[in-house]
Enzyme design. Structure first.
Site, mmCIF file in Angstrom:
data_model
loop_
_atom_site.group_PDB
_atom_site.id
_atom_site.type_symbol
_atom_site.label_atom_id
_atom_site.label_comp_id
_atom_site.label_asym_id
_atom_site.label_seq_id
_atom_site.Cartn_x
_atom_site.Cartn_y
_atom_site.Cartn_z
ATOM 1 N N ARG A 33 0.564 22.543 -20.836
ATOM 2 C CA ARG A 33 1.525 21.970 -21.047
ATOM 3 C C ARG A 33 1.299 20.807 -21.558
ATOM 4 O O ARG A 33 2.224 20.196 -22.718
ATOM 5 C CB ARG A 33 2.298 21.634 -19.657
ATOM 6 C CG ARG A 33 3.583 20.749 -19.864
ATOM 7 C CD ARG A 33 4.676 20.551 -18.755
ATOM 8 N NE ARG A 33 4.056 20.822 -17.531
ATOM 9 C CZ ARG A 33 3.472 19.915 -16.993
ATOM 10 N NH1 ARG A 33 3.020 18.829 -17.227
ATOM 11 N NH2 ARG A 33 2.826 20.333 -15.384
ATOM 12 N N TYR B 80 24.935 21.412 -36.827
ATOM 13 C CA TYR B 80 24.825 22.521 -36.093
ATOM 14 C C TYR B 80 25.405 22.840 -34.866
ATOM 15 O O TYR B 80 25.219 21.784 -33.850
ATOM 16 C CB TYR B 80 23.297 22.623 -36.053
ATOM 17 C CG TYR B 80 22.687 23.885 -35.281
ATOM 18 C CD1 TYR B 80 22.915 25.149 -35.938
ATOM 19 C CD2 TYR B 80 22.108 24.117 -34.173
ATOM 20 C CE1 TYR B 80 22.620 26.233 -35.121
ATOM 21 C CE2 TYR B 80 21.854 24.980 -33.303
ATOM 22 C CZ TYR B 80 21.971 26.379 -33.957
ATOM 23 O OH TYR B 80 21.632 27.369 -33.268
ATOM 24 N N ASP C 277 17.421 16.687 -39.518
ATOM 25 C CA ASP C 277 17.262 18.384 -39.157
ATOM 26 C C ASP C 277 17.015 18.796 -40.354
ATOM 27 O O ASP C 277 17.877 19.120 -41.281
ATOM 28 C CB ASP C 277 18.281 18.757 -38.359
ATOM 29 C CG ASP C 277 18.155 20.179 -37.938
ATOM 30 O OD1 ASP C 277 17.489 20.852 -38.536
ATOM 31 O OD2 ASP C 277 18.757 20.624 -36.872
ATOM 32 N N LYS D 227 13.706 29.625 -37.974
ATOM 33 C CA LYS D 227 14.413 29.979 -39.346
ATOM 34 C C LYS D 227 13.182 29.893 -40.724
ATOM 35 O O LYS D 227 12.445 31.043 -40.289
ATOM 36 C CB LYS D 227 15.253 29.016 -39.855
ATOM 37 C CG LYS D 227 16.170 28.609 -38.507
ATOM 38 C CD LYS D 227 17.321 29.689 -38.188
ATOM 39 C CE LYS D 227 17.634 29.296 -36.680
ATOM 40 N NZ LYS D 227 18.518 27.907 -36.320
HETATM 41 C C1 PLP Z 1 19.194 27.077 -35.648
HETATM 42 C C2 PLP Z 1 19.235 25.729 -35.765
HETATM 43 C C3 PLP Z 1 18.935 24.847 -34.608
HETATM 44 C C4 PLP Z 1 18.503 25.411 -33.311
HETATM 45 O O1 PLP Z 1 17.127 25.977 -33.281
HETATM 46 P P1 PLP Z 1 16.754 27.049 -32.098
HETATM 47 O O2 PLP Z 1 15.250 27.369 -32.544
HETATM 48 O O3 PLP Z 1 17.586 28.206 -32.378
HETATM 49 O O4 PLP Z 1 16.865 26.311 -30.879
HETATM 50 C C5 PLP Z 1 18.812 23.428 -35.038
HETATM 51 N N1 PLP Z 1 19.245 23.017 -36.136
HETATM 52 C C6 PLP Z 1 19.620 23.917 -37.261
HETATM 53 C C7 PLP Z 1 20.418 23.285 -38.430
HETATM 54 C C8 PLP Z 1 19.615 25.323 -36.983
HETATM 55 O O5 PLP Z 1 19.986 26.097 -38.127
#
Ligand code: PLP
Length: 382
Positions: free
Chosen positions: A45, A97, A170, A195
């Site tokens: 952890r 998001y 982000d 992504k």
């Molecule tokens: C998908 C996404 C998230 C969240 O990520 P997860 O891996 O699905 O928890 C946060 N910000 C953006 C812009 C996203 O496209």
């Protein structure tokens, strides 16, 4: 060293065995010589060698001080929000998001309030800052209408008002191959590595990169206290996927530009609006050109017949573009935000944010562009 080389060079081979592929340290604990005497690892952890390689990699890609890997993008966003306390305020991009919106709503219950503003206008961001403002939350490009905010100008101006305000970006939609927010003045960069970074739609992962030791230690403490770590095998998948980041982003951006241009040519038929920052008529094209190396792999468009049903007809008749949520993988995806990713947003709020009933979002993969255009073309209703 150029960035493609830097990426590959950042993933070292194993010093113990010479294994060129990163070993997966699938262990929860580590043998100690005497209490507290160990090789830098005592419990997974807290630290894990496979996770460390991924964290060092993203630190290099984002030009940061240090990074921390989480079990999902939202787990990493949650850790950043835990830097705040009751009474603190956040100024956030209005086109945020959906999952982040839901999480901010949860924090509202604990007395951390968020003001949503149009961050494409830096003056508007500044006008919402108060003594309580602790975080500026940017996403650029946004989902699904691809609005671009000027990271450098917002960071500079916010720091002029109060240097303690943290600017968070982000960077999921861009990836480090397209822009590096820390270089532009941000303090914290978030990735849903699910992504583009991992890139193959086979893992959930979140990454935080920060620009200084103080924030790094606070976030490391939060992660150890709350436990949302990325598992060794998922770290390995992310490292493995990230190696082709530049190749994929270049191809996906080229594919996206070609598709956006094709839609543009067909505007006289059934297409209404097209959202792609690489098109000269995109509202934020100038800042995108200045801030980004490529324009990215996402294209959105709406239809002249602006109904949910006409969009549904198209998203169910493509063959190469698969109907699915998420983005950034090697396979091209098509999605209908109004009934999928933005289903839980009230329709009035959704429409006010420019997400029309017929809006369709494409995430371009790495297939051949002629096949992709043919697929979209046969799905359009002329
Ligand atoms: C998908 C996404 C998230 C969240 O990520 P997860 O891996 O699905 O928890 C946060 N910000 C953006 C812009 C996203 O496209």
């Amino acid at each position: 060293m150029k960035e493609e080389t830097r990426l590959i060079q950042s993933i070292s081979s194993d010093p113990l065995t010479g294994s060129i592929s990163t070993p997966i340290y699938q262990t929860s604990t580590y043998v100690q010589e005497a209490p507290g005497v160990h090789k830098g690892y005592d419990y997974t952890r807290t630290n894990n060698p496979t996770r460390k390689i991924l964290e060092d990699l993203i630190t290099k890609l984002e030009y940061g001080y240090g990074s921390i890997a989480f079990s999902s993008g939202l787990a990493s966003i949650d850790a950043v929000l835990k830097l705040l306390k009751y009474g603190d305020e956040i100024v956030a991009v209005d086109d945020i998001y959906g999952g982040t919106f839901r999480l901010l709503d949860l924090y509202n219950r604990f007395g951390v309030r968020t003001k949503f503003v149009d961050t494409t206008n830096a003056d508007e961001v500044l006008s919402f800052i108060t003594k309580e403002t602790k975080l500026i939350w940017l996403e650029t490009p946004t989902n699904p209408t691809l609005k671009i905010s000027d990271i450098k100008s917002i960071s500079n101006q916010c720091k002029n008002i109060n240097e303690k305000i943290l600017v968070v970006v982000d960077n999921t939609f861009a990836s480090p191959a397209i822009q590096n927010p820390i270089k532009l003045g941000a303090d914290i960069v978030i990735h849903s590595a699910t992504k583009y970074l991992a890139g193959h739609s086979d893992v959930l992962a979140g990454l935080i990169t920060v620009n200084n030791q103080n924030i790094y230690e606070k976030l490391k403490y939060i992660q150890n206290a709350t436990g949302g770590v990325l598992s060794p095998i998922d770290c390995w998948l992310t490292i493995r996927g990230a190696q082709t980041l530049y190749l994929r982003i270049k191809k996906q951006s080229r594919n996206a530009f070609e598709i956006a241009s094709f839609l543009e040519e067909n505007k006289k038929y059934c297409i209404d609006k097209i959202y792609y920052p690489g098109l000269i008529n995109h509202k934020n094209h100038n800042i995108a050109s200045k801030q980004q190396k490529y324009f990215g792999g996402i294209v959105s468009f709406s239809l002249k017949k602006d109904t949910i049903d006409s969009a549904k007809e198209i998203v169910t008749s493509t063959k190469i573009f698969k109907l699915a949520e998420s983005l950034g993988g090697t396979k091209s995806l098509i999605c209908h935000p109004a009934t999928m990713t933005h289903k839980s947003t009230p329709s009035e709020t959704r429409r006010a944010a420019g997400i029309q009933d017929s809006l369709i979002r494409l995430s371009l993969g790495i297939e051949n562009i002629e096949d992709l255009i043919e697929d979209i073309n046969q799905a359009l209703i002329y």
